[in-house]
Scaffold this motif. Sequence first.
Motif, PDB file in Angstrom:
ATOM      1  N   LEU A 199      -6.891  -3.971 -11.146  1.00 39.17           N
ATOM      2  CA  LEU A 199      -8.309  -4.055 -10.796  1.00 39.17           C
ATOM      3  C   LEU A 199      -8.772  -5.505 -10.724  1.00 39.17           C
ATOM      4  CD1 LEU A 199      -9.628  -1.224 -13.134  1.00 39.17           C
ATOM      5  CD2 LEU A 199      -9.371  -1.091 -10.640  1.00 39.17           C
ATOM      6  N   ARG A 247     -12.112  -1.869  -5.591  1.00 38.56           N
ATOM      7  CA  ARG A 247     -10.677  -2.147  -5.669  1.00 38.56           C
ATOM      8  C   ARG A 247      -9.904  -0.898  -6.088  1.00 38.56           C
ATOM      9  NH1 ARG A 247     -10.748  -7.991  -8.837  1.00 38.56           N
ATOM     10  NH2 ARG A 247     -11.785  -9.181  -7.183  1.00 38.56           N
ATOM     11  N   ALA A 248     -10.461  -0.128  -7.026  1.00 40.97           N
ATOM     12  CA  ALA A 248      -9.791   1.086  -7.484  1.00 40.97           C
ATOM     13  C   ALA A 248      -9.621   2.073  -6.344  1.00 40.97           C
ATOM     14  CB  ALA A 248     -10.590   1.725  -8.619  1.00 40.97           C
ATOM     15  N   GLN A 249     -10.666   2.242  -5.527  1.00 36.52           N
ATOM     16  CA  GLN A 249     -10.598   3.176  -4.418  1.00 36.52           C
ATOM     17  C   GLN A 249      -9.645   2.690  -3.330  1.00 36.52           C
ATOM     18  OE1 GLN A 249     -11.724   6.091  -4.476  1.00 36.52           O
ATOM     19  NE2 GLN A 249     -13.347   6.101  -6.011  1.00 36.52           N
ATOM     20  N   SER A 282      -6.895   0.926  -3.808  1.00 39.77           N
ATOM     21  CA  SER A 282      -5.516   0.826  -4.269  1.00 39.77           C
ATOM     22  C   SER A 282      -4.699   2.045  -3.867  1.00 39.77           C
ATOM     23  CB  SER A 282      -5.482   0.674  -5.798  1.00 39.77           C
ATOM     24  OG  SER A 282      -4.149   0.728  -6.280  1.00 39.77           O
ATOM     25  N   ARG A 337      -4.230   4.463  -6.852  1.00 45.60           N
ATOM     26  CA  ARG A 337      -5.426   4.932  -7.551  1.00 45.60           C
ATOM     27  C   ARG A 337      -5.224   6.305  -8.192  1.00 45.60           C
ATOM     28  NH1 ARG A 337      -6.280   5.392  -2.135  1.00 45.60           N
ATOM     29  NH2 ARG A 337      -6.877   7.439  -1.313  1.00 45.60           N
ATOM     30  N   SER A 338      -4.481   7.201  -7.512  1.00 47.97           N
ATOM     31  CA  SER A 338      -4.292   8.548  -8.048  1.00 47.97           C
ATOM     32  C   SER A 338      -3.298   8.560  -9.195  1.00 47.97           C
ATOM     33  CB  SER A 338      -3.824   9.498  -6.939  1.00 47.97           C
ATOM     34  OG  SER A 338      -4.793   9.599  -5.918  1.00 47.97           O
ATOM     35  N   ASN A 364      -5.102   6.770 -12.082  1.00 45.10           N
ATOM     36  CA  ASN A 364      -6.487   7.155 -12.389  1.00 45.10           C
ATOM     37  C   ASN A 364      -7.409   5.933 -12.477  1.00 45.10           C
ATOM     38  OD1 ASN A 364      -5.846   9.936 -12.610  1.00 45.10           O
ATOM     39  ND2 ASN A 364      -5.179   9.642 -14.722  1.00 45.10           N
ATOM     40  N   LEU A 365      -7.271   5.036 -11.508  1.00 49.07           N
ATOM     41  CA  LEU A 365      -8.014   3.769 -11.567  1.00 49.07           C
ATOM     42  C   LEU A 365      -9.528   3.947 -11.527  1.00 49.07           C
ATOM     43  CD1 LEU A 365      -5.745   1.428  -9.401  1.00 49.07           C
ATOM     44  CD2 LEU A 365      -5.963   1.506 -11.890  1.00 49.07           C
ATOM     45  N   PRO A 366     -10.086   4.811 -10.677  1.00 49.75           N
ATOM     46  CA  PRO A 366     -11.547   4.967 -10.720  1.00 49.75           C
ATOM     47  C   PRO A 366     -12.052   5.431 -12.088  1.00 49.75           C
ATOM     48  CG  PRO A 366     -10.668   5.886  -8.688  1.00 49.75           C
ATOM     49  CD  PRO A 366      -9.487   5.589  -9.570  1.00 49.75           C
TER      50      PRO A 366
END
Length: 269
Positions: free
Chosen positions: A66, A245-247, A249, A252-253, A256-258
């Motif tokens: 992130l 940035r999380a979305q 990446s 992201r899945s 679980n970055l978001p």
Amino acid sequence: MPKPCKTDFDDFLDLLEDACGKPFVQRRGDLLSLHFNGVAIQSEMRLSAPDELVFSYTRAMMGFLLFQPAPAHLLMVGLGGGSMAKFCYRHLPDTRITVLELDADVIALRDQFLIPPDDARFRIIHADAADFMESARQDVDALLLDGFGPDGLPPELCSAQFYALCRRALNPRGVLVANIIDRDPRLPSCIAYLHAEFGPRVCWCRAEGGGNRIVFAVNGASDGEGDADDGNECRHAFRPQLLQRAQASGLRSQLNLPQLVERLRCRHS
């Protein structure tokens, strides 16, 4: 009379006795685990998916993406079973990865955990991290601190002097990530040292379903700059950039970055 079947626990006790104080490996079905003693599992690998991050705290530590979405040089302290090293080697093909490990017996187990051999962009160094940092160059984009021994976090890796050396090794926009056990009595001191060194650019989250506190400290000016004494105000100030940035990446899945962004906090209580 039939001989009783041995349980996984019986096998574990045999391995523990045979290890004679050295790190050892146990296999349970699809899982391969690294142990330093009979207290805790240090690392775990799924044989059917060896590059997967099994422990939630390792996924949380990957939150450094992130702050540094495309690191050129990644420095890790603590090899363990190589979970994060393998994940980064596979998913960050343009990143040079250096791993420091103090225990030669841990390094000797690398093949069992399918850790790739050293090459042009990946190497494992048998070294004391505190000594190595004394001469480290200021070229590290992300520094991951996950060095534990049989007695937990070594005091040498949780001191004002060590964190100062770590910051010196980071480039101006580099990020430090530290895994600290919540029940460790030195946790307040570690947090205080990090705040003293990095100022307000420190935030944290708890790993899902575990007792690990993952602390992020960003060097120099950053999107995360704010006033840590204002509770969660600093988190809200830079959350839109981190969520973006999380979305964006590709991981992201898996990581679980978001959700990790939503869990970030600045007040350490």
